[in-house]
Design a protein around this motif. Structure first.
Motif, PDB file in Angstrom:
ATOM      1  N   PRO A  67       0.816  -1.220   0.000  1.00  0.00           N
ATOM      2  CA  PRO A  67       0.000   0.000   0.000  1.00  0.00           C
ATOM      3  C   PRO A  67       0.848   1.268   0.000  1.00  0.00           C
ATOM      4  O   PRO A  67       2.068   1.220   0.156  1.00  0.00           O
ATOM      5  CB  PRO A  67      -0.795  -0.125   1.295  1.00  0.00           C
ATOM      6  CG  PRO A  67       0.102  -0.890   2.206  1.00  0.00           C
ATOM      7  CD  PRO A  67       0.813  -1.880   1.319  1.00  0.00           C
ATOM      8  N   ARG A  68       0.155   2.391  -0.145  1.00  0.00           N
ATOM      9  CA  ARG A  68       0.773   3.717  -0.162  1.00  0.00           C
ATOM     10  C   ARG A  68       0.370   4.460   1.100  1.00  0.00           C
ATOM     11  O   ARG A  68      -0.763   4.347   1.567  1.00  0.00           O
ATOM     12  CB  ARG A  68       0.269   4.485  -1.388  1.00  0.00           C
ATOM     13  CG  ARG A  68       0.999   5.792  -1.686  1.00  0.00           C
ATOM     14  CD  ARG A  68       2.334   5.540  -2.336  1.00  0.00           C
ATOM     15  NE  ARG A  68       2.853   6.720  -3.004  1.00  0.00           N
ATOM     16  CZ  ARG A  68       3.411   6.713  -4.206  1.00  0.00           C
ATOM     17  NH1 ARG A  68       3.512   5.584  -4.893  1.00  0.00           N
ATOM     18  NH2 ARG A  68       3.883   7.816  -4.734  1.00  0.00           N
ATOM     19  N   MET A  69       1.306   5.239   1.648  1.00  0.00           N
ATOM     20  CA  MET A  69       1.005   6.050   2.828  1.00  0.00           C
ATOM     21  C   MET A  69       0.557   7.429   2.365  1.00  0.00           C
ATOM     22  O   MET A  69       1.248   8.089   1.585  1.00  0.00           O
ATOM     23  CB  MET A  69       2.243   6.163   3.711  1.00  0.00           C
ATOM     24  CG  MET A  69       2.020   6.877   5.035  1.00  0.00           C
ATOM     25  SD  MET A  69       0.919   5.989   6.130  1.00  0.00           S
ATOM     26  CE  MET A  69       1.866   4.536   6.526  1.00  0.00           C
ATOM     27  N   GLU A 197       5.483   3.839   4.869  1.00  0.00           N
ATOM     28  CA  GLU A 197       5.055   3.854   6.276  1.00  0.00           C
ATOM     29  C   GLU A 197       6.129   4.389   7.206  1.00  0.00           C
ATOM     30  O   GLU A 197       7.317   4.118   7.047  1.00  0.00           O
ATOM     31  CB  GLU A 197       4.649   2.453   6.711  1.00  0.00           C
ATOM     32  CG  GLU A 197       4.154   2.392   8.150  1.00  0.00           C
ATOM     33  CD  GLU A 197       3.575   1.050   8.507  1.00  0.00           C
ATOM     34  OE1 GLU A 197       3.618   0.701   9.703  1.00  0.00           O
ATOM     35  OE2 GLU A 197       3.058   0.345   7.619  1.00  0.00           O
ATOM     36  N   GLU A 207      -2.668   7.331   6.497  1.00  0.00           N
ATOM     37  CA  GLU A 207      -3.470   6.147   6.215  1.00  0.00           C
ATOM     38  C   GLU A 207      -2.789   5.279   5.167  1.00  0.00           C
ATOM     39  O   GLU A 207      -2.065   5.784   4.308  1.00  0.00           O
ATOM     40  CB  GLU A 207      -4.856   6.556   5.680  1.00  0.00           C
ATOM     41  CG  GLU A 207      -5.629   7.492   6.582  1.00  0.00           C
ATOM     42  CD  GLU A 207      -6.927   7.960   5.945  1.00  0.00           C
ATOM     43  OE1 GLU A 207      -7.309   7.417   4.881  1.00  0.00           O
ATOM     44  OE2 GLU A 207      -7.568   8.863   6.511  1.00  0.00           O
ATOM     45  N   HIS A 208      -3.050   3.967   5.238  1.00  0.00           N
ATOM     46  CA  HIS A 208      -2.623   3.057   4.184  1.00  0.00           C
ATOM     47  C   HIS A 208      -3.709   3.006   3.115  1.00  0.00           C
ATOM     48  O   HIS A 208      -4.865   2.694   3.419  1.00  0.00           O
ATOM     49  CB  HIS A 208      -2.427   1.637   4.735  1.00  0.00           C
ATOM     50  CG  HIS A 208      -1.301   1.506   5.697  1.00  0.00           C
ATOM     51  ND1 HIS A 208      -1.488   1.389   7.057  1.00  0.00           N
ATOM     52  CD2 HIS A 208       0.038   1.452   5.494  1.00  0.00           C
ATOM     53  CE1 HIS A 208      -0.317   1.265   7.653  1.00  0.00           C
ATOM     54  NE2 HIS A 208       0.627   1.311   6.738  1.00  0.00           N
ATOM     55  N   SER A 210      -4.553   1.354  -0.802  1.00  0.00           N
ATOM     56  CA  SER A 210      -4.076   0.465  -1.857  1.00  0.00           C
ATOM     57  C   SER A 210      -3.516   1.310  -2.997  1.00  0.00           C
ATOM     58  O   SER A 210      -3.923   2.462  -3.204  1.00  0.00           O
ATOM     59  CB  SER A 210      -5.224  -0.402  -2.381  1.00  0.00           C
ATOM     60  OG  SER A 210      -6.148   0.386  -3.114  1.00  0.00           O
TER      61      SER A 210
END
Length: 244
Positions: A67-69, A197, A207-208, A210
């Protein structure tokens, strides 16, 4: 067909990147290597949800993790205790008046668990070139004339891609990030990319997302019609106490 090695970019600055969705799982998000840090290539990368990240002596590496932060600009958090301390603060925030100082402070700030920095001399020069074109920006936190914190990143359309931040005084980077979010929220910009992260960012509301969700927002926001240019006058100057 699944790729097992990162894509090697050719020498043309405008050469397309492979789709971010084809990035490797291990290491997470590694997409491509090679190329250069020209403005055209950097802007194409960010617009595709891709960023450069490498250390001195490594080849130029390009990433799009999953995922992307991210931060939603209306959900950056400062603790109640920190907000109380801000009420008596004399710090002020400005934009794009000390860009070189901010990026060099980010490059030299110690990071837990890291030796050295990924902000190499070539990186500094590349982002200075983007800054001169109106695409890279710094938010500066000042105590009088002293720089006590800051953040810098790249803006395309209504999307801000955060690169790094620093504190010379406790809380300086928190104020820079919260100030950036406050300003962008007022301009109608929904998201700040925080890349990967970090416990500090999580405590502040990161937040994480997708990669699929992140790329969907990026593709919409980079085409939102905002023109590049310095933010100094647009942002003006405002007190850190107003963030309390």
């Amino acid at each position: 067909m699944t790729r097992h090695l990162p894509w090697r970019l050719d020498d043309r600055p405008d050469a397309p990147f492979p789709p971010a969705e084809t990035a490797l799982r291990d290491p997470d998000g590694l997409l491509a290597l090679g190329g250069d840090l020209s403005p055209v290539r950097l802007l194409n990368a960010y617009a595709g949800g891709i960023f450069p990240w490498f250390s001195e002596g490594q080849p130029l590496l390009w990433w799009s993790p999953d995922p992307r932060m991210v931060f939603r600009t209306d959900r950056v958090r400062l603790s109640s205790r920190f907000r109380r301390s801000l009420r008596a603060s004399g710090w002020v925030l400005r934009a794009d008046t000390r860009f070189r100082e901010v990026i060099e402070a980010c490059a030299t700030s110690p990071r837990p668990g890291q030796d050295g920095t990924w902000i190499t001399r070539d990186m500094v020069q590349a982002y200075e070139a983007l800054h001169a074109l109106g695409f890279a920006h710094s938010i500066e936190v000042l105590d009088g004339d002293r720089l006590v914190g800051g953040i810098y990143g790249v803006a395309i359309g209504r999307m801000f891609f955060g690169e790094s931040m620093f504190s010379a005084e406790s809380g300086g980077s928190k104020v820079a990030l919260a100030g950036l979010a406050h300003v962008l929220r007022g301009w109608g910009w929904p998201l700040i990319d925080a890349q990967v992260e970090n416990d500090h960012l999580l405590r502040m509301g990161a937040e994480h997302w997708s990669r699929e969700r992140f790329l969907g927002v990026v593709r919409e926001q980079v085409n939102a019609g905002e023109l590049p240019g310095a933010w100094t006058e647009r942002l003006g100057e405002f007190p850190a106490a107003s963030l309390a």
